[in-house]
Design a protein around this motif. Structure first.
Motif, PDB file in Angstrom:
ATOM      1  N   ASP A  84      -4.607  -6.843  -5.523  1.00 24.01           N
ATOM      2  CA  ASP A  84      -5.399  -5.972  -4.643  1.00 24.01           C
ATOM      3  C   ASP A  84      -5.311  -6.440  -3.194  1.00 24.01           C
ATOM      4  O   ASP A  84      -5.145  -5.632  -2.267  1.00 24.01           O
ATOM      5  CB  ASP A  84      -6.869  -5.994  -5.072  1.00 24.01           C
ATOM      6  N   THR A  85      -5.426  -7.745  -3.008  1.00 24.64           N
ATOM      7  CA  THR A  85      -5.444  -8.294  -1.648  1.00 24.64           C
ATOM      8  C   THR A  85      -4.102  -8.126  -0.957  1.00 24.64           C
ATOM      9  O   THR A  85      -4.029  -7.666   0.196  1.00 24.64           O
ATOM     10  CB  THR A  85      -5.829  -9.782  -1.687  1.00 24.64           C
ATOM     11  N   PHE A  86      -3.017  -8.468  -1.648  1.00 26.12           N
ATOM     12  CA  PHE A  86      -1.699  -8.382  -1.020  1.00 26.12           C
ATOM     13  C   PHE A  86      -1.292  -6.930  -0.767  1.00 26.12           C
ATOM     14  O   PHE A  86      -0.714  -6.615   0.280  1.00 26.12           O
ATOM     15  CB  PHE A  86      -0.655  -9.080  -1.891  1.00 26.12           C
ATOM     16  N   LEU A  87      -1.582  -6.033  -1.695  1.00 21.22           N
ATOM     17  CA  LEU A  87      -1.234  -4.633  -1.479  1.00 21.22           C
ATOM     18  C   LEU A  87      -2.031  -4.042  -0.326  1.00 21.22           C
ATOM     19  O   LEU A  87      -1.551  -3.140   0.366  1.00 21.22           O
ATOM     20  CB  LEU A  87      -1.456  -3.814  -2.753  1.00 21.22           C
ATOM     21  N   GLN A  88      -3.230  -4.538  -0.126  1.00 23.77           N
ATOM     22  CA  GLN A  88      -4.049  -4.047   0.980  1.00 23.77           C
ATOM     23  C   GLN A  88      -3.483  -4.497   2.320  1.00 23.77           C
ATOM     24  O   GLN A  88      -3.587  -3.787   3.322  1.00 23.77           O
ATOM     25  CB  GLN A  88      -5.487  -4.554   0.809  1.00 23.77           C
ATOM     26  N   ILE A  89      -2.872  -5.694   2.340  1.00 23.28           N
ATOM     27  CA  ILE A  89      -2.270  -6.185   3.580  1.00 23.28           C
ATOM     28  C   ILE A  89      -1.080  -5.320   3.973  1.00 23.28           C
ATOM     29  O   ILE A  89      -0.887  -4.967   5.130  1.00 23.28           O
ATOM     30  CB  ILE A  89      -1.843  -7.658   3.418  1.00 23.28           C
ATOM     31  N   GLY A  90      -0.259  -4.952   2.979  1.00 17.73           N
ATOM     32  CA  GLY A  90       0.887  -4.082   3.236  1.00 17.73           C
ATOM     33  C   GLY A  90       2.114  -4.852   3.700  1.00 17.73           C
ATOM     34  O   GLY A  90       2.075  -6.072   3.912  1.00 17.73           O
ATOM     35  N   GLY A  91       3.234  -4.121   3.834  1.00 18.00           N
ATOM     36  CA  GLY A  91       4.497  -4.747   4.212  1.00 18.00           C
ATOM     37  C   GLY A  91       5.374  -4.964   3.000  1.00 18.00           C
ATOM     38  O   GLY A  91       4.871  -5.222   1.894  1.00 18.00           O
ATOM     39  N   GLY A  92       6.692  -4.858   3.185  1.00 18.58           N
ATOM     40  CA  GLY A  92       7.622  -4.905   2.064  1.00 18.58           C
ATOM     41  C   GLY A  92       7.530  -6.169   1.227  1.00 18.58           C
ATOM     42  O   GLY A  92       7.354  -6.115   0.010  1.00 18.58           O
ATOM     43  N   THR A  93       7.639  -7.344   1.883  1.00 17.37           N
ATOM     44  CA  THR A  93       7.604  -8.599   1.144  1.00 17.37           C
ATOM     45  C   THR A  93       6.242  -8.838   0.521  1.00 17.37           C
ATOM     46  O   THR A  93       6.127  -9.272  -0.633  1.00 17.37           O
ATOM     47  CB  THR A  93       7.966  -9.771   2.070  1.00 17.37           C
ATOM     48  N   VAL A  94       5.191  -8.546   1.268  1.00 17.66           N
ATOM     49  CA  VAL A  94       3.828  -8.743   0.769  1.00 17.66           C
ATOM     50  C   VAL A  94       3.563  -7.817  -0.415  1.00 17.66           C
ATOM     51  O   VAL A  94       2.884  -8.191  -1.375  1.00 17.66           O
ATOM     52  CB  VAL A  94       2.798  -8.515   1.897  1.00 17.66           C
ATOM     53  N   PHE A  95       4.114  -6.604  -0.362  1.00 20.78           N
ATOM     54  CA  PHE A  95       3.966  -5.677  -1.491  1.00 20.78           C
ATOM     55  C   PHE A  95       4.580  -6.271  -2.752  1.00 20.78           C
ATOM     56  O   PHE A  95       3.989  -6.189  -3.838  1.00 20.78           O
ATOM     57  CB  PHE A  95       4.644  -4.342  -1.157  1.00 20.78           C
ATOM     58  N   LEU A  96       5.741  -6.880  -2.621  1.00 21.58           N
ATOM     59  CA  LEU A  96       6.389  -7.495  -3.776  1.00 21.58           C
ATOM     60  C   LEU A  96       5.568  -8.661  -4.314  1.00 21.58           C
ATOM     61  O   LEU A  96       5.487  -8.861  -5.532  1.00 21.58           O
ATOM     62  CB  LEU A  96       7.798  -7.961  -3.402  1.00 21.58           C
ATOM     63  N   VAL A  97       4.952  -9.430  -3.421  1.00 20.80           N
ATOM     64  CA  VAL A  97       4.092 -10.529  -3.865  1.00 20.80           C
ATOM     65  C   VAL A  97       2.895  -9.973  -4.635  1.00 20.80           C
ATOM     66  O   VAL A  97       2.506 -10.501  -5.690  1.00 20.80           O
ATOM     67  CB  VAL A  97       3.625 -11.381  -2.667  1.00 20.80           C
ATOM     68  N   ALA A 128       1.843  -8.426 -12.109  1.00 25.94           N
ATOM     69  CA  ALA A 128       2.706  -8.709 -13.260  1.00 25.94           C
ATOM     70  C   ALA A 128       2.210  -9.934 -14.020  1.00 25.94           C
ATOM     71  O   ALA A 128       2.219  -9.961 -15.260  1.00 25.94           O
ATOM     72  CB  ALA A 128       4.149  -8.920 -12.797  1.00 25.94           C
ATOM     73  N   ALA A 129       1.773 -10.962 -13.293  1.00 22.51           N
ATOM     74  CA  ALA A 129       1.223 -12.151 -13.954  1.00 22.51           C
ATOM     75  C   ALA A 129      -0.016 -11.790 -14.768  1.00 22.51           C
ATOM     76  O   ALA A 129      -0.231 -12.312 -15.868  1.00 22.51           O
ATOM     77  CB  ALA A 129       0.887 -13.217 -12.903  1.00 22.51           C
ATOM     78  N   GLY A 130      -0.842 -10.881 -14.233  1.00 21.22           N
ATOM     79  CA  GLY A 130      -2.001 -10.422 -14.983  1.00 21.22           C
ATOM     80  C   GLY A 130      -1.614  -9.699 -16.259  1.00 21.22           C
ATOM     81  O   GLY A 130      -2.247  -9.871 -17.311  1.00 21.22           O
ATOM     82  N   HIS A 131      -0.547  -8.894 -16.187  1.00 18.67           N
ATOM     83  CA  HIS A 131      -0.077  -8.192 -17.394  1.00 18.67           C
ATOM     84  C   HIS A 131       0.414  -9.186 -18.450  1.00 18.67           C
ATOM     85  O   HIS A 131       0.204  -8.974 -19.649  1.00 18.67           O
ATOM     86  CB  HIS A 131       1.043  -7.220 -17.029  1.00 18.67           C
ATOM     87  N   LEU A 132       1.074 -10.247 -18.004  1.00 16.97           N
ATOM     88  CA  LEU A 132       1.500 -11.279 -18.957  1.00 16.97           C
ATOM     89  C   LEU A 132       0.293 -11.914 -19.647  1.00 16.97           C
ATOM     90  O   LEU A 132       0.321 -12.181 -20.851  1.00 16.97           O
ATOM     91  CB  LEU A 132       2.331 -12.344 -18.240  1.00 16.97           C
TER      92      LEU A 132
END
Length: 235
Positions: free
Chosen positions: A70-83, A89-93
């Motif tokens: 939630d936090t990283f997607l809110q920040i935005g930006g290509g690399t940050v979006f991937l983070v 993904a770690a949560g899904h695991l």
């Protein structure tokens, strides 16, 4: 499963619900600052409620990885979006491990195969439709993430109807996000619908895992222990 802090569990769950209402209202009314402040707080409060009820620490970890996303997607930006996508993904695991550990197979081999085939078709169709409209740098990461997300949703069937509903809602929420990235037509106030389905998904998954853990590995709908250990679910 024994509650760690039984007196705190109810108030914490109420705080999560109230915070979700405030956040969704902020999205509806355009209160951007309030929405940005409340979004990262949702999952930590739900994680605290899970721990208060005696839930597995790994479940709290899954929710906190959601907070990271939630936090990283809110920040935005290509690399940050991937983070941020990596954090989800770690949560899904974590959910995959939890549902394999505490859940039971959703039915006979034939039914499991049919359900698995249905989820596979949804995955293939979604990726195929998204692929040409996604930015080139995001195609492979989004496809890989979609595979893990779908595996989580399928694995959630093991933990009962609450978790299964949570997995489906997570699929819907993230499909709305991917559709926005691909510039597909969006519903009015798309962030509201994304967060509504996401918050409900996390709450339902948490409830499903808690109930599965409380059953202690017993088959759904019976009082007898399983006659074999649940098989691991892999992506």
């Amino acid at each position: 499963m024994t509650a760690r802090w039984p007196r705190a569990a109810g108030p914490l769950l109420g705080a999560f619900a109230a915070l979700a209402v405030v956040h969704l209202t902020a999205l509806l009314t355009g209160a951007a600052t309030l929405a940005q402040l409340t979004k990262p707080a949702l999952m930590p409060v739900l994680a605290a409620a899970v721990l208060a009820r005696g839930g597995p620490p790994l479940l709290a970890g899954a929710l906190l990885f959601g907070c990271g996303g939630d936090t990283f997607l809110q920040i935005g930006g290509g690399t940050v979006f991937l983070v941020g996508m990596g954090s989800f993904a770690a949560g899904h695991l974590c959910y995959l491990v939890l549902c394999a550990r505490h859940g039971t197979p959703p039915g006979g081999r034939a039914r499991t195969g049919v359900l698995g085939g249905g989820y596979a078709v949804v995955l293939a169709a979604t990726v195929a439709l998204l692929w040409p409209d996604l930015p080139a740098a995001l195609r492979v990461p989004v496809a890989g993430y979609s595979l893990l997300l779908t595996a989580m949703a399928f694995g959630a069937l093991r933990a009962g109807p609450w978790a299964a509903a949570g997995g489906l809602l997570f699929l819907l929420s993230d499909t709305l996000i991917a559709g926005g990235i691909a510039h597909w037509p969006q519903p009015p106030l798309p962030q509201f619908w994304i967060m509504l389905t996401y918050a409900a998904a996390q709450a339902a998954l948490a409830e499903g895992v808690l109930r599965a853990a409380a059953r202690g590995g017993k088959p759904q709908g019976t009082g007898r222990p399983t006659d074999r250990p649940p098989t691991a679910v892999t992506a």
